[in-house]
Design an enzyme around this catalytic site. Structure first.
Site, mmCIF file in Angstrom:
data_model
loop_
_atom_site.group_PDB
_atom_site.id
_atom_site.type_symbol
_atom_site.label_atom_id
_atom_site.label_comp_id
_atom_site.label_asym_id
_atom_site.label_seq_id
_atom_site.Cartn_x
_atom_site.Cartn_y
_atom_site.Cartn_z
ATOM 1 C CE LYS A 22 -15.455 -14.999 13.442
ATOM 2 N NZ LYS A 22 -14.545 -13.882 13.205
ATOM 3 C CG ASN A 23 -15.316 -11.879 16.563
ATOM 4 O OD1 ASN A 23 -14.733 -12.579 15.730
ATOM 5 N ND2 ASN A 23 -16.235 -10.984 16.236
ATOM 6 C CB CYS A 117 -12.380 -7.562 3.646
ATOM 7 S SG CYS A 117 -13.428 -6.817 4.860
ATOM 8 N NE ARG A 122 -13.169 -5.385 8.777
ATOM 9 C CZ ARG A 122 -13.482 -6.607 9.167
ATOM 10 N NH1 ARG A 122 -13.788 -7.530 8.297
ATOM 11 N NH2 ARG A 122 -13.479 -6.924 10.446
ATOM 12 C CG ASP A 306 -20.021 -9.202 13.805
ATOM 13 O OD1 ASP A 306 -19.784 -8.572 12.760
ATOM 14 O OD2 ASP A 306 -19.113 -9.603 14.578
ATOM 15 N NE ARG A 398 -13.311 -15.948 7.916
ATOM 16 C CZ ARG A 398 -13.691 -14.671 8.012
ATOM 17 N NH1 ARG A 398 -14.373 -14.115 7.050
ATOM 18 N NH2 ARG A 398 -13.380 -13.956 9.054
HETATM 19 C C1 UD1 Z 1 -14.232 -6.777 14.891
HETATM 20 C C2 UD1 Z 1 -14.864 -8.137 14.787
HETATM 21 C C3 UD1 Z 1 -15.947 -8.136 13.711
HETATM 22 C C4 UD1 Z 1 -16.956 -7.022 13.974
HETATM 23 C C5 UD1 Z 1 -16.255 -5.691 14.182
HETATM 24 C C6 UD1 Z 1 -17.202 -4.585 14.633
HETATM 25 C C7 UD1 Z 1 -13.064 -9.625 15.434
HETATM 26 C C8 UD1 Z 1 -12.065 -10.643 15.015
HETATM 27 N N1 UD1 Z 1 -13.829 -9.092 14.448
HETATM 28 O O1 UD1 Z 1 -13.610 -6.483 13.642
HETATM 29 O O2 UD1 Z 1 -16.597 -9.402 13.725
HETATM 30 O O3 UD1 Z 1 -17.817 -6.892 12.871
HETATM 31 O O4 UD1 Z 1 -15.230 -5.809 15.200
HETATM 32 O O5 UD1 Z 1 -17.869 -4.962 15.791
HETATM 33 O O6 UD1 Z 1 -13.208 -9.335 16.596
HETATM 34 N N2 UD1 Z 1 -11.235 1.335 11.838
HETATM 35 C C9 UD1 Z 1 -10.398 2.364 11.468
HETATM 36 N N3 UD1 Z 1 -9.052 2.249 11.743
HETATM 37 C C10 UD1 Z 1 -8.524 1.174 12.369
HETATM 38 C C11 UD1 Z 1 -9.384 0.132 12.769
HETATM 39 C C12 UD1 Z 1 -10.747 0.240 12.486
HETATM 40 O O7 UD1 Z 1 -10.826 3.353 10.876
HETATM 41 O O8 UD1 Z 1 -7.302 1.134 12.596
HETATM 42 C C13 UD1 Z 1 -12.693 1.415 11.549
HETATM 43 C C14 UD1 Z 1 -13.171 0.312 10.597
HETATM 44 O O9 UD1 Z 1 -12.961 0.654 9.258
HETATM 45 C C15 UD1 Z 1 -14.640 0.210 10.956
HETATM 46 C C16 UD1 Z 1 -14.644 0.538 12.459
HETATM 47 O O10 UD1 Z 1 -13.392 1.146 12.739
HETATM 48 O O11 UD1 Z 1 -15.381 1.174 10.270
HETATM 49 C C17 UD1 Z 1 -14.811 -0.657 13.347
HETATM 50 O O12 UD1 Z 1 -13.889 -1.667 12.980
HETATM 51 P P1 UD1 Z 1 -13.201 -2.621 14.037
HETATM 52 O O13 UD1 Z 1 -13.912 -2.551 15.344
HETATM 53 O O14 UD1 Z 1 -11.741 -2.383 14.042
HETATM 54 O O15 UD1 Z 1 -13.459 -4.046 13.387
HETATM 55 P P2 UD1 Z 1 -12.534 -5.293 13.566
HETATM 56 O O16 UD1 Z 1 -11.824 -5.201 14.857
HETATM 57 O O17 UD1 Z 1 -11.756 -5.531 12.328
#
Ligand code: UD1
Length: 433
Positions: A22-23, A117, A122, A306, A398
């Site tokens: 999925k990811n 969420c 996030r 995850d 999902r």
């Molecule tokens: C992706 C995965 C999700 C997984 C996560 C961590 C997808 C679609 N989803 O989510 O399944 O659990 O990686 O491996 O691929 N953060 C910031 N600022 C930002 C972006 C992120 O502070 O602009 C922080 C987040 O709050 C979190 C950390 O970075 O604490 C990691 O998040 P991130 O890797 O961005 O998660 P996703 O990409 O949303």
């Protein structure tokens, strides 16, 4: 709302096929927006998040053709609208992934802010700041990220935290930028590498994927083509834990054990016999009760957040005491309360959950709260005494293709109870803010 009814107590036994990740499929489908011609994406899992992505692209005017094997041909240049609306973004945060490609290819994008969420706040500040560093003009107005750019310019970007979709969004934007972009402290997840491979297959120049420094030389255009999504390592890991928690034995095909790394190490540490081949992995618990294992989540190549909830479930019935520390998201222990209702002995202090294994869990009606938390409740249901009813399983749909069919194939007693007309209203009240 659909529910899952699980009668615990059967040791899983058998073989199943693992779906595409999925990811990886989500960013790869978004990346088709960058191409000048049609892109066919294969090994796409049949999931709600994929349907949402197709709806998102379709609403923009992108022409999509899906065949019976769920190969999706995406023709980006038929696009006529550049908006990712709140209605779709709120159900799937990964909708943010269209921001980078739209901006790079068409010079404009309006993407609803995802908001918080269940597992934490996030933010998407790193996505926005990175695009600004590449010359985009971005305003946040009326709950939307409104972005404009002529041609984006290569930039040097350093992320203070590792972000998976942030790295992916900027990689896609940089693929068509003028000049070279360097992303430091980039995410190294296999899904990031898969996206880079896809962009390169379309004529892009992304180097260093899988390391912490990504270098992207922008090209004038990307062509159409064909790309197959890599196997889902989290789905693989979840079914391995399902075998381990039930004392069973499974073989998972069409997967890649190399992507599992530390997850396999932890399963071996808990007493499982694990064997691997180039595209399969098997686990045999030989009827034994697993030993509890300490887990510390962190970005790849460390233990994936995850897979955290699934190992909490495993530790609940394992021999001994263990600590699970969640470092990636601030509120990712929603499953703990539900597992406690099934008789689990878990103490939660901030980001550390300490489990003391009990001999058996007892069935209870439980509520799925997010995707992986839901998986942990299903796993617990497989070993609980009696009938567990897992409610709100749209979270599971999902991210897990045909979970009840696959577990059923392994011998589990599990069935879906379809939603009745009467509770359709509660779906709305649950999704709406
Ligand atoms: C992706 C995965 C999700 C997984 C996560 C961590 C997808 C679609 N989803 O989510 O399944 O659990 O990686 O491996 O691929 N953060 C910031 N600022 C930002 C972006 C992120 O502070 O602009 C922080 C987040 O709050 C979190 C950390 O970075 O604490 C990691 O998040 P991130 O890797 O961005 O998660 P996703 O990409 O949303």
């Amino acid at each position: 709302m659909d529910k899952l009814l699980i009668t615990g107590g059967t040791a899983l036994n058998g073989e199943i096929r693992i779906s595409g990740a999925k990811n990886a499929a989500l960013p790869i489908l978004a990346s088709t927006l960058l191409a000048d011609g049609p892109v066919t994406v294969c090994n796409v899992p049949h999931l709600h998040d994929i349907t949402t992505t197709m709806e998102l692209l379709g609403n923009m005017g992108v022409h999509l053709v899906v065949d019976e094997k769920l190969n999706i041909e995406v023709n980006g240049p038929t696009i006529r609208d550049f908006v990712a609306p709140y209605e779709l973004v709120k159900t799937m945060r990964a909708s943010i992934l269209v921001l980078g490609p739209l901006l790079a290819r068409y010079g404009r994008a309006e993407v609803s802010l995802p908001g918080g969420c269940a597992i934490g706040s996030r933010p998407v500040n790193l996505h926005i700041e990175g695009l600004q560093a590449m010359g985009a003009d971005i305003r946040v107005e009326n709950g939307f990220i409104k972005a404009r750019a002529s041609r984006l310019k290569g930039a040097r970007i350093r992320h203070e935290v590792v972000t998976v979709t942030g790295t992916e969004n900027l990689m896609m934007a940089a693929a068509l930028a003028d000049g070279t972009t360097v992303i430091e402290n980039a995410a190294r997840e296999p899904e990031v590498v898969d996206l880079a491979d896809c962009i390169n297959a379309l004529g892009g120049k992304v180097y260093g994927a899988g390391t912490e420094t990504l270098t992207i030389e922008g090209v004038e255009s990307l062509s159409g083509g064909r790309y197959c999504v890599l196997p889902d390592r989290i789905e693989t890991g979840t079914y391995l834990v399902a075998a381990a928690i039930t004392g069973g034995r499974v073989k998972l095909k069409d997967t890649n054990p190399v992507l599992l790394g530390v997850v396999l190490d932890k399963l071996i540490e808990c007493g499982a016999k694990v064997e691997t081949g180039p595209d399969w992995v098997s686990l045999d618990m030989q009827g034994r009760r697993p030993k509890a294992v300490d887990i510390y989540t962190a970005p790849f190549p460390d233990f994936p957040t995850d897979m955290q909830a699934q190992f909490v479930a495993l530790n609940c019935i394992a021999e001994g005491r263990a600590e699970i520390t969640e470092t990636v998201f601030e509120n990712r222990f929603m499953h703990v309360q539900e597992l406690q209702r099934m008789g689990a002995n878990i103490e939660l202090h901030g980001r550390v959950a300490t489990t003391t294994g009990v001999e058996r869990l007892t069935a209870a009606p439980v509520m799925a709260t997010d995707l992986r938390a839901s998986a942990s409740l299903v796993l617990a249901g497989l070993v609980a005494e009696g009938e567990t009813v897992v409610d709100r399983i749209y979270h599971i749909d999902r991210g897990y293709e045909g979970i009840e069919e696959k577990l059923g194939q392994l011998g589990a007693s599990i069935r879906r109870i379809p939603a009745s007309h009467t509770d359709s209203a509660s779906i709305l009240s649950d999704v709406l803010p």
